[in-house]
Design a protein around this motif. Structure first.
Motif, PDB file in Angstrom:
ATOM      1  N   LEU A   1       0.889  -1.073  -0.173  1.00 38.07           N
ATOM      2  CA  LEU A   1      -0.002   0.115  -0.083  1.00 38.07           C
ATOM      3  C   LEU A   1       0.951   1.358  -0.011  1.00 38.07           C
ATOM      4  O   LEU A   1       1.601   1.362   0.734  1.00 38.07           O
ATOM      5  CB  LEU A   1      -0.935   0.112   1.197  1.00 38.07           C
ATOM      6  CG  LEU A   1      -1.914   1.534   1.492  1.00 38.07           C
ATOM      7  CD1 LEU A   1      -2.638   1.493   0.323  1.00 38.07           C
ATOM      8  CD2 LEU A   1      -2.325   1.154   2.749  1.00 38.07           C
TER       9      LEU A   1
ATOM     10  N   ILE B   1       0.658   5.351  -0.296  1.00 36.85           N
ATOM     11  CA  ILE B   1      -0.399   6.613  -0.171  1.00 36.85           C
ATOM     12  C   ILE B   1       0.507   7.921  -0.468  1.00 36.85           C
ATOM     13  O   ILE B   1       1.355   7.913   0.946  1.00 36.85           O
ATOM     14  CB  ILE B   1      -1.091   6.437   1.073  1.00 36.85           C
ATOM     15  CG1 ILE B   1      -2.063   5.431   1.467  1.00 36.85           C
ATOM     16  CG2 ILE B   1      -2.032   7.807   1.342  1.00 36.85           C
ATOM     17  CD1 ILE B   1      -2.689   5.204   2.517  1.00 36.85           C
TER      18      ILE B   1
ATOM     19  N   THR C   1      -4.760   1.771  -8.583  1.00 36.13           N
ATOM     20  CA  THR C   1      -4.306   3.101  -8.247  1.00 36.13           C
ATOM     21  C   THR C   1      -5.529   4.123  -8.329  1.00 36.13           C
ATOM     22  O   THR C   1      -6.144   4.019  -9.302  1.00 36.13           O
ATOM     23  CB  THR C   1      -3.221   3.731  -9.156  1.00 36.13           C
ATOM     24  OG1 THR C   1      -2.244   2.779  -8.947  1.00 36.13           O
ATOM     25  CG2 THR C   1      -3.138   5.162  -8.675  1.00 36.13           C
TER      26      THR C   1
ATOM     27  N   VAL D   1      -8.845   7.967  -2.798  1.00 35.76           N
ATOM     28  CA  VAL D   1      -9.307   7.134  -1.521  1.00 35.76           C
ATOM     29  C   VAL D   1     -10.605   8.084  -0.997  1.00 35.76           C
ATOM     30  O   VAL D   1     -10.770   9.407  -1.035  1.00 35.76           O
ATOM     31  CB  VAL D   1      -8.304   7.388  -0.450  1.00 35.76           C
ATOM     32  CG1 VAL D   1      -8.905   6.498   0.913  1.00 35.76           C
ATOM     33  CG2 VAL D   1      -6.995   6.493  -0.780  1.00 35.76           C
TER      34      VAL D   1
ATOM     35  N   LEU E   1      -4.905   8.921   8.026  1.00 37.42           N
ATOM     36  CA  LEU E   1      -5.532   9.214   6.580  1.00 37.42           C
ATOM     37  C   LEU E   1      -6.739   9.789   6.458  1.00 37.42           C
ATOM     38  O   LEU E   1      -7.125  10.612   5.661  1.00 37.42           O
ATOM     39  CB  LEU E   1      -5.692   7.861   5.777  1.00 37.42           C
ATOM     40  CG  LEU E   1      -5.997   7.730   4.520  1.00 37.42           C
ATOM     41  CD1 LEU E   1      -5.239   8.554   3.421  1.00 37.42           C
ATOM     42  CD2 LEU E   1      -6.022   6.114   4.251  1.00 37.42           C
TER      43      LEU E   1
ATOM     44  N   ALA F   1      -4.054   6.481  -3.604  1.00 36.53           N
ATOM     45  CA  ALA F   1      -3.455   5.092  -3.036  1.00 36.53           C
ATOM     46  C   ALA F   1      -3.234   4.124  -4.119  1.00 36.53           C
ATOM     47  O   ALA F   1      -3.915   4.198  -5.115  1.00 36.53           O
ATOM     48  CB  ALA F   1      -4.328   4.615  -1.770  1.00 36.53           C
TER      49      ALA F   1
END
Length: 467
Positions: A108, A110, A129, A132, A210, A221
């Motif tokens: 992952l 971010i 991809t 979020v 987040l 992300a």
């Protein structure tokens, strides 16, 4: 006939309930009447422990894990035996799903920062991809349509993991990032077959960070999962039916069952080739007996994966057909010389789901006192086997098992040399005599069955099977 009426009739089918127990048979004997033992002997004198032992040896020659070639070999043999005895027989296939074997790997990233996520058990293997979007707990009716094409950020809690994934997947999400609702761990999360988006878990601290980032603007992300997912397989139930002559048919059905699958890598001699051997032996013995009730013998697949076969079978029954089934006798692990401890009758016990007596336990207790066991078999409370789906349909059901379990339970040491022929014989006699009490033509009309009453007391035991 409604189930309440059916049970009321059957409770006088050769037995009379008392305040403290159950009579082994009905009202006082009439002159020249046959005894209960005479009816039992029609069954028990034909039962062969050697036959059952040989069946166990054959079935336990290889593991029978659900969905494998070993299971298929087993069910083909079981089906051939039912057919040889003259039963109307069918294989009932159903789909099961195994998780992909091997390490699940996930990554992952971010905003350029790499995290170390946990991959959901059963997560779909994919790479995506996307932006979020925080959807909170992902409760039903709360997930916005705008999550379409985005990775859903979800907080753990309130509803199951699979429901959370379902709710965002239905709205078009392309990935899932779950954050924990407590502590510092991230090793949680389960996805169901068909939930084809990658799903990973991060810690609570990472998730809350987040959430704060998203308040300041869009966050992208990259989620990647490999070595995970489900493999579709086929398991089977084997169903055998023997119907009475139409002019003698009560319309009722009595069922006898066991599960034929074993744990992975286990020969499953006692668990549950012993139960299957008893089912097949009783099917052989009863094949040409006079009956006014349909005999239905079933061996279930995928019991070890969560009673999947019996639940599938139960789901195929119409309400009308379920209402015709007046009793279900389930046998699971009925042959181990190392099970049962020092309890009477080799440790045989009848478990019901609710811990209450029913028609099956009444008949079983009475039969135990009349047959080789010479004991009133106790009852207890336990699920964990294929009697559960039938109980949930309102069908009187009980599990016959020797408890506590043997040390070899669910191990490669569950082999034929641990089997006790006497235990097989006693269990088959008890279940066989009980089933024939229902199926023989002069029941459920008690007035046509005059045999001496013998009061049978049988008690509840809070006995744990262990393991």
């Amino acid at each position: 006939m409604t189930r309440k009426k059916t049970m009321a009739v059957l409770l006088t089918a050769g037995i009379v309930l008392g305040v403290n127990g159950v009579y082994a048979q009905g009202p006082p004997a009439a002159p020249n009447a046959q005894s209960a033992t005479a009816f039992d002997n029609k069954i028990i004198k034909k039962i062969s422990a050697d036959n059952m032992y040989n069946t166990i040896a054959l079935l336990s020659a290889q593991p029978r894990e659900a969905g494998t070639e070993g299971e298929l070999i087993g069910v083909q043999y079981i089906k051939s035996q039912f057919e040889k005895y003259g039963y109307e027989t069918e294989l009932q296939p159903f789909k099961i799903y195994d998780t992909v074997k091997g390490p699940r790997v996930g990554s992952l990233v971010i905003n350029g920062e790499s995290l170390n996520p946990y991959v959901f058990s059963g997560s779909y293997s994919a790479e995506v991809t996307a932006e979020v979007m925080n959807v909170g707990l992902a409760l039903p009716g709360t997930v916005p349509d705008t999550v379409k094409g985005k990775i859903a950020l979800i907080e753990r809690g309130t509803n199951p993991f699979v429901d959370k994934v379902k709710n965002v997947l239905e709205k078009g999400a392309v990935g899932v990032i779950l954050y924990n609702n407590t502590g510092t761990a991230n090793n949680v999360g389960v996805a169901d077959p068909g939930q084809n988006i990658p799903a990973v878990t991060i810690t609570r601290a990472q998730g809350l960070a987040l959430v704060e980032q998203l308040k300041n603007g869009p966050v992208s992300a990259h989620v990647k999962v490999t070595g995970s997912g489900y493999i579709e397989k086929t398991s089977y139930n084997v169903i055998a039916k023997m119907k009475p002559n139409k002019n003698k048919d009560t319309g009722q059905v009595v069922m006898v069952g066991a599960h034929h699958d074993s744990v992975p890598g286990g020969p499953g001699a006692n668990d549950d080739a012993s139960g299957v051997s008893t089912v097949l032996e009783l099917a052989r013995v009863m094949a040409n007996m006079p009956i006014d009730t349909e005999l239905r013998f079933v061996t279930f697949g995928s019991e070890e994966k969560g009673l999947l076969g019996s639940y599938h079978y139960a789901s195929t029954l119409s309400e009308e057909e379920a209402d015709r089934i007046v009793a279900h006798f389930q046998m699971d692990m009925v042959g181990s010389k190392d099970a049962g401890g020092n309890n009477p009758a080799g440790g045989l016990i009848m478990y019901t789901i609710d811990g209450k007596k029913n028609l099956v336990t009444d008949l079983g207790a009475a039969a135990g006192a009349r047959t080789a066991a010479a004991e009133a078999i106790p009852y207890g409370k336990l699920g964990r086997s294929d009697h559960q789906p039938f109980h949930e349909l309102g069908i009187p059901a009980a599990l016959f098992i020797h408890s506590p379990l043997e040390p070899w339970y669910h191990t490669p040491a569950d082999t034929i040399d641990k089997i006790d022929k006497n235990k097989l014989q006693e269990t088959a006699e008890i279940v066989g005599a009980s089933v024939y009490q229902i199926a023989r033509p002069d029941t459920p009309a008690l007035k046509n069955a005059r045999v001496a009453p013998v009061l049978i007391d049988y008690d509840f035991e809070n006995r744990s099977p262990g393991a």
